[in-house]
Design an enzyme around this catalytic site. Structure first.
Site, mmCIF file in Angstrom:
data_model
loop_
_atom_site.group_PDB
_atom_site.id
_atom_site.type_symbol
_atom_site.label_atom_id
_atom_site.label_comp_id
_atom_site.label_asym_id
_atom_site.label_seq_id
_atom_site.Cartn_x
_atom_site.Cartn_y
_atom_site.Cartn_z
ATOM 1 N N HIS A 76 -17.924 -0.519 9.264
ATOM 2 C CA HIS A 76 -18.699 -0.967 8.395
ATOM 3 C C HIS A 76 -17.642 -1.981 7.556
ATOM 4 O O HIS A 76 -16.700 -1.326 7.010
ATOM 5 C CB HIS A 76 -19.344 0.011 7.507
ATOM 6 C CG HIS A 76 -20.125 -0.700 6.188
ATOM 7 N ND1 HIS A 76 -19.790 -0.230 4.992
ATOM 8 C CD2 HIS A 76 -20.808 -1.628 6.263
ATOM 9 C CE1 HIS A 76 -20.638 -1.170 4.116
ATOM 10 N NE2 HIS A 76 -21.056 -1.773 4.777
ATOM 11 N N SER A 77 -17.853 -3.151 7.149
ATOM 12 C CA SER A 77 -17.189 -3.941 6.382
ATOM 13 C C SER A 77 -15.794 -4.104 6.611
ATOM 14 O O SER A 77 -15.347 -4.528 7.716
ATOM 15 C CB SER A 77 -17.462 -3.304 4.853
ATOM 16 O OG SER A 77 -16.978 -4.152 3.973
ATOM 17 N N TYR A 78 -14.782 -3.672 5.735
ATOM 18 C CA TYR A 78 -13.333 -3.485 5.954
ATOM 19 C C TYR A 78 -13.063 -2.891 7.319
ATOM 20 O O TYR A 78 -12.016 -3.218 8.074
ATOM 21 C CB TYR A 78 -12.646 -2.816 4.799
ATOM 22 C CG TYR A 78 -11.205 -2.212 5.349
ATOM 23 C CD1 TYR A 78 -10.442 -2.897 5.739
ATOM 24 C CD2 TYR A 78 -11.343 -0.841 5.384
ATOM 25 C CE1 TYR A 78 -9.217 -2.463 6.293
ATOM 26 C CE2 TYR A 78 -10.023 -0.221 6.063
ATOM 27 C CZ TYR A 78 -8.947 -1.042 6.234
ATOM 28 O OH TYR A 78 -7.960 -0.130 6.640
#
Length: 235
Positions: A76-78
Site C-alpha cells: 500500500h502507498s509507499y
C-alpha cells in the site's frame, strides 16, 4: 491456496489490515501483516539509517522464515517500493504482486521522485522542520480521504513518524522481479495522488482496477478490498 503478505504504507503498522486479513483467512488463505522497522510496534527500532533496503529485508526475511510460496504480495502507498524490491529478491516465491494506490518505481527511482511536485515539496518542508531532518511527520487523515469519525479515531493514536531515508533511497533492481505478474488498484475517492502510478502500471500492461474509496482502503472499504484481492489471487 495463496499466501497473502500485506505490507502497510508510511506511518502505519501491520495492525492497519485488521479489517481485511480476517476476510482473507476466512477464504482459506494464510495471511501475514508485518510491521516494517521503525514504525508502530517497531518504533523502538527507529533511527536515521532505516531506509528502503531495511524494509525490503524485513519482508524478504518474513517470506523466507515462513518458507512461503505462491505469495500474493500487496503493498500500500509507499510500500509499492518495498514490494518491488522484494519481488526482485524472491521472484520465485511470488505468484503476484499488487500495488494498492502505491508507487510503481523502476531501477534508480526513489519514492520522493514519484510524488507530484507540490506534495514532494510539502514532504521536504515537513522533514526539514518538525521532522528534524530525518522523519516524515504524520499527514492529516482528511488529506488521505479518511473522514468518518470512527475511522479517524481508530487510526490517529496508532500512526507514527516515518523514516525519511525510505523515501530518498532509490530502488536497485536486477529486473528479476519483472517476471512476477503485477496488478494495480487505484483508490479513486480522494485527491488521486497515485493516478500517474496507475497510468504507469497500465503502460506496463498490468491490470488496473478502481475502488471508489479514499487512500486508506483497508480501513474505509475493507470488504470491497478483500473481495478484489481474492479475485486477483484467483486469476
Amino acid at each position: 491456496m495463496s499466501a497473502f503478505v500485506l505490507v502497510h504504507g508510511a506511518w502505519h503498522g501491520g495492525w492497519v489490515w485488521q479489517r481485511v486479513a480476517p476476510l482473507l483467512r476466512a477464504a482459506g488463505h494464510e495471511t501475514h501483516t508485518p510491521t516494517l522497522t521503525g514504525v508502530s510496534d517497531r518504533a523502538h527500532l527507529l533511527n536515521p539509517s532505516v531506509g528502503l533496503g531495511t524494509h525490503v529485508e524485513d519482508v524478504v526475511a518474513l517470506i523466507e522464515a515462513y518458507d512461503l510460496r505462491d505469495v500474493v504480495l500487496v503493498g500500500h502507498s509507499y510500500a509499492g517500493q518495498v514490494v518491488t524490491g522484494v519481488a526482485d529478491r524472491v521472484a520465485d516465491r511470488l505468484a503476484r504482486r499488487v500495488h494498492l494506490d502505491a508507487f510503481v518505481g523502476g531501477d534508480g527511482e526513489a519514492a520522493i521522485d514519484l510524488l507530484p511536485g507540490t506534495i514532494a515539496h510539502h514532504y521536504r518542508e515537513s522533514v526539514a522542520g518538525p521532522g528534524f531532518g530525518w522523519l516524515i511527520p504524520v499527514r492529516d487523515l482528511s488529506v488521505l480521504g479518511v473522514t468518518e469519525e470512527n475511522d479517524v479515531g481508530w487510526l490517529t493514536p496508532r500512526l507514527t513518524p516515518h523514516p525519511w531515508l525510505t523515501y530518498t533511497e532509490p530502488l536497485r533492481l536486477t529486473r528479476k522481479g519483472d517476471r512476477v505478474p503485477a496488478t494495480f488498484i487505484e483508490c479513486v475517492g480522494w485527491m488521486r495522488v497515485f493516478t500517474p502510478q496507475a497510468e504507469r502500471a497500465a503502460a506496463r500492461g498490468w491490470p488496473v482496477f478502481e475502488l471508489p474509496t479514499g487512500h486508506e482502503a483497508m480501513v474505509t472499504a475493507p470488504a470491497e478490498l478483500a473481495e478484489l484481492l481474492l479475485r486477483v489471487a484467483a486469476a
